[in-house]
Design a protein around this motif. Structure first.
Motif, mmCIF file in Angstrom:
data_model
loop_
_atom_site.group_PDB
_atom_site.id
_atom_site.type_symbol
_atom_site.label_atom_id
_atom_site.label_comp_id
_atom_site.label_asym_id
_atom_site.label_seq_id
_atom_site.Cartn_x
_atom_site.Cartn_y
_atom_site.Cartn_z
ATOM 1 N N HIS A 15 95.279 22.508 46.561
ATOM 2 C CA HIS A 15 95.831 21.443 45.715
ATOM 3 C C HIS A 15 95.909 20.095 46.420
ATOM 4 C CE1 HIS A 15 96.562 24.692 42.981
ATOM 5 N NE2 HIS A 15 97.290 25.295 43.900
ATOM 6 N N GLU A 16 94.874 19.811 47.195
ATOM 7 C CA GLU A 16 94.755 18.492 47.800
ATOM 8 C C GLU A 16 93.527 17.790 47.228
ATOM 9 O OE1 GLU A 16 96.840 20.150 51.797
ATOM 10 O OE2 GLU A 16 94.674 19.911 51.762
ATOM 11 N N ILE A 29 97.971 15.010 47.941
ATOM 12 C CA ILE A 29 98.098 16.194 47.086
ATOM 13 C C ILE A 29 97.868 15.782 45.637
ATOM 14 C CG2 ILE A 29 99.616 17.403 48.696
ATOM 15 C CD1 ILE A 29 101.943 16.858 46.726
ATOM 16 N N ALA A 33 99.848 19.433 41.928
ATOM 17 C CA ALA A 33 100.701 19.898 43.025
ATOM 18 C C ALA A 33 102.040 19.185 43.024
ATOM 19 C CB ALA A 33 99.995 19.696 44.367
ATOM 20 N N LEU A 70 100.766 21.547 54.452
ATOM 21 C CA LEU A 70 99.592 20.769 54.060
ATOM 22 C C LEU A 70 98.425 21.216 54.926
ATOM 23 C CD1 LEU A 70 101.425 17.328 53.965
ATOM 24 C CD2 LEU A 70 100.577 18.592 51.979
#
Length: 128
Positions: A15-16, A29, A33, A70
Motif C-alpha cells: 500500500h505504498e 502511502i 492505506a 513502511l
C-alpha cells in the motif's frame, strides 16, 4: 469505493505509491492505506543516508489505533525524508500523493520498477 489512485504512479502490495523521475523515486502511502489507518499522528524514518534493499523496513507510521511498518519498494539509498511530516503528520491523510510524501530514494536497480503494480493492478488487489 472512491479511492484516489493516480494512474501515473506505481504501487506496492504494501500500500505504498512510487513516483520515479530518472533514478530518484518518491514514496508515500496510498489513499487507501491512510483511510484504513485512520488519523496519522506520527511518521518515523530514521534511515536517511542508508542504503536498503527492496522490502526492508525504512520507517513506521503511527495512527491513533495502530503502528504500521513502511517497506522500501525499491533497493536504493534514502536521500530525503519529508520533514514537513514531523510537525504535520496529518498531511499523509489529507494529501497522500502530494504534501504527504514520505521519502526519496536514489534507486540502485531501475529494473525493479517493472515489478511494481499499475493503478489497475493495485485497485484489483484492494478490491479483492
Amino acid at each position: 469505493m472512491g479511492v484516489n489512485l493516480p494512474s501515473e504512479l506505481k504501487y506496492t502490495k504494501d500500500h505504498e505509491w512510487v513516483s520515479v523521475e530518472g533514478d530518484i523515486a518518491t514514496v508515500g502511502i496510498t489513499d487507501f492505506a491512510q483511510s484504513e489507518l485512520g488519523d496519522i499522528v506520527y511518521v518515523e524514518v530514521e534511515t536517511v543516508d542508508e542504503t536498503l534493499d527492496k522490502d526492508e523496513i525504512f520507517g513506521t507510521v503511527e495512527a491513533v489505533k495502530t503502528v504500521s511498518d513502511l517497506f522500501l519498494p525499491l533497493t536504493g539509498e534514502i536521500i530525503e525524508f519529508n520533514e514537513g511530516l514531523e510537525d504535520e503528520p496529518e498531511k499523509v491523510n489529507t494529501d497522500p500523493y502530494g504534501e504527504g510524501w514520505m521519502i526519496k530514494i536514489k534507486v540502485s536497480d531501475l529494473s525493479e520498477i517493472e515489478g511494481l503494480l499499475s493503478d489497475a493492478d493495485y485497485k484489483a488487489l484492494i478490491n479483492a
